[in-house]
Design an enzyme around this catalytic site. Sequence first.
Site, PDB file in Angstrom:
ATOM      1  N   ASP A 299       0.863  -1.189   0.000  1.00 37.94           N
ATOM      2  CA  ASP A 299       0.000   0.000   0.000  1.00 37.94           C
ATOM      3  C   ASP A 299       0.897   1.236   0.000  1.00 37.94           C
ATOM      4  OD1 ASP A 299      -1.709   2.191   0.967  1.00 37.94           O
ATOM      5  OD2 ASP A 299      -3.171   0.616   1.398  1.00 37.94           O
ATOM      6  N   ILE A 300       0.676   2.166  -0.932  1.00 38.89           N
ATOM      7  CA  ILE A 300       1.568   3.345  -0.998  1.00 38.89           C
ATOM      8  C   ILE A 300       1.224   4.411   0.051  1.00 38.89           C
ATOM      9  CG2 ILE A 300       2.278   3.080  -3.423  1.00 38.89           C
ATOM     10  CD1 ILE A 300       0.296   5.378  -4.101  1.00 38.89           C
TER      11      ILE A 300
ATOM     12  N   GLN B 163     -14.323   3.262   1.411  1.00 40.58           N
ATOM     13  CA  GLN B 163     -13.538   2.669   0.322  1.00 40.58           C
ATOM     14  C   GLN B 163     -13.133   3.770  -0.654  1.00 40.58           C
ATOM     15  OE1 GLN B 163     -15.595  -0.395  -1.926  1.00 40.58           O
ATOM     16  NE2 GLN B 163     -13.790  -0.916  -3.124  1.00 40.58           N
TER      17      GLN B 163
ATOM     18  N   HIS C 135     -10.511  -5.255  -2.502  1.00 41.99           N
ATOM     19  CA  HIS C 135      -9.180  -5.577  -1.970  1.00 41.99           C
ATOM     20  C   HIS C 135      -9.246  -5.767  -0.465  1.00 41.99           C
ATOM     21  CE1 HIS C 135      -9.681  -1.206  -2.073  1.00 41.99           C
ATOM     22  NE2 HIS C 135      -8.996  -1.173  -0.948  1.00 41.99           N
TER      23      HIS C 135
ATOM     24  N   HIS D 168      -6.888  -5.394   3.084  1.00 33.53           N
ATOM     25  CA  HIS D 168      -5.699  -4.785   3.691  1.00 33.53           C
ATOM     26  C   HIS D 168      -5.153  -5.746   4.745  1.00 33.53           C
ATOM     27  CE1 HIS D 168      -6.728  -0.479   2.549  1.00 33.53           C
ATOM     28  NE2 HIS D 168      -7.933  -1.026   2.456  1.00 33.53           N
TER      29      HIS D 168
HETATM   30  P1  DGP Z   1      -9.622   1.593   0.399  1.00 34.02           P
HETATM   31  O1  DGP Z   1      -9.878   2.949   0.995  1.00 34.02           O
HETATM   32  O2  DGP Z   1     -10.042   0.464   1.296  1.00 34.02           O
HETATM   33  O3  DGP Z   1     -10.224   1.507  -0.984  1.00 34.02           O
HETATM   34  O4  DGP Z   1      -8.046   1.426   0.275  1.00 34.02           O
HETATM   35  C1  DGP Z   1      -7.304   1.798  -0.828  1.00 34.02           C
HETATM   36  C2  DGP Z   1      -5.859   1.733  -0.411  1.00 34.02           C
HETATM   37  O5  DGP Z   1      -5.055   1.790  -1.562  1.00 34.02           O
HETATM   38  C3  DGP Z   1      -5.416   2.858   0.511  1.00 34.02           C
HETATM   39  O6  DGP Z   1      -4.879   2.331   1.703  1.00 34.02           O
HETATM   40  C4  DGP Z   1      -4.370   3.611  -0.281  1.00 34.02           C
HETATM   41  C5  DGP Z   1      -3.948   2.632  -1.327  1.00 34.02           C
HETATM   42  N1  DGP Z   1      -3.617   3.195  -2.620  1.00 34.02           N
HETATM   43  C6  DGP Z   1      -4.232   4.244  -3.262  1.00 34.02           C
HETATM   44  N2  DGP Z   1      -3.681   4.439  -4.471  1.00 34.02           N
HETATM   45  C7  DGP Z   1      -2.707   3.482  -4.601  1.00 34.02           C
HETATM   46  C8  DGP Z   1      -1.785   3.182  -5.655  1.00 34.02           C
HETATM   47  O7  DGP Z   1      -1.729   3.804  -6.702  1.00 34.02           O
HETATM   48  N3  DGP Z   1      -0.919   2.158  -5.420  1.00 34.02           N
HETATM   49  C9  DGP Z   1      -0.928   1.430  -4.249  1.00 34.02           C
HETATM   50  N4  DGP Z   1      -0.021   0.453  -4.135  1.00 34.02           N
HETATM   51  N5  DGP Z   1      -1.782   1.696  -3.242  1.00 34.02           N
HETATM   52  C10 DGP Z   1      -2.661   2.707  -3.427  1.00 34.02           C
END
Ligand code: DGP
Length: 139
Positions: A33-34, A96, A102, A104
């Site tokens: 997660d970034i 979300q 997805h 976590h």
């Molecule tokens: P949610 O809010 O449950 O949909 O979580 C989305 C997650 O994804 C959040 O913790 C941040 C992460 N995220 C957002 N954009 C990116 C991306 O471009 N790459 C990655 N690896 N993670 C991302």
Amino acid sequence: MSYDQDNIFAKILRGELPCIKLYEDEHTLSFMDIMPQADGHALIISKEPAETLHDLSPEGAAACIHTTQKIAKAVEAALDVPGSLVMQLNGKGAGQTVPHVHFHVVPTSIAQLRATPHATTPEKPERLEEFARKIREYL
Ligand code: DGP
């Protein structure tokens, strides 16, 4: 609601955007997660075009759980923590932010998670790589 083919995770699945990959099989992909809520925060996504858990096939849901088990064990071992949180948000109403289903895996406690804003602060890629290297050692 119809699935948005241009969401960030769909682009990652098509190889149009990069990710720091941990694991991949026929049905799932896992990467860092970034915007982590703790060091070692990992994501597991389905390869099905599904927005929420409810949109997944039973087989797709089972595959996600299977990969989540694998990743959670590796994250706990790599980060040397006594436990982890598995979190899955369905819909904007639940917070979300990426409309592709997805899970976590966050190696933290519920109290610490509450104190850390969700999907807010980007981490340096080199630091994400450092944790990814450690996690891969346990996969
Ligand atoms: P949610 O809010 O449950 O949909 O979580 C989305 C997650 O994804 C959040 O913790 C941040 C992460 N995220 C957002 N954009 C990116 C991306 O471009 N790459 C990655 N690896 N993670 C991302």
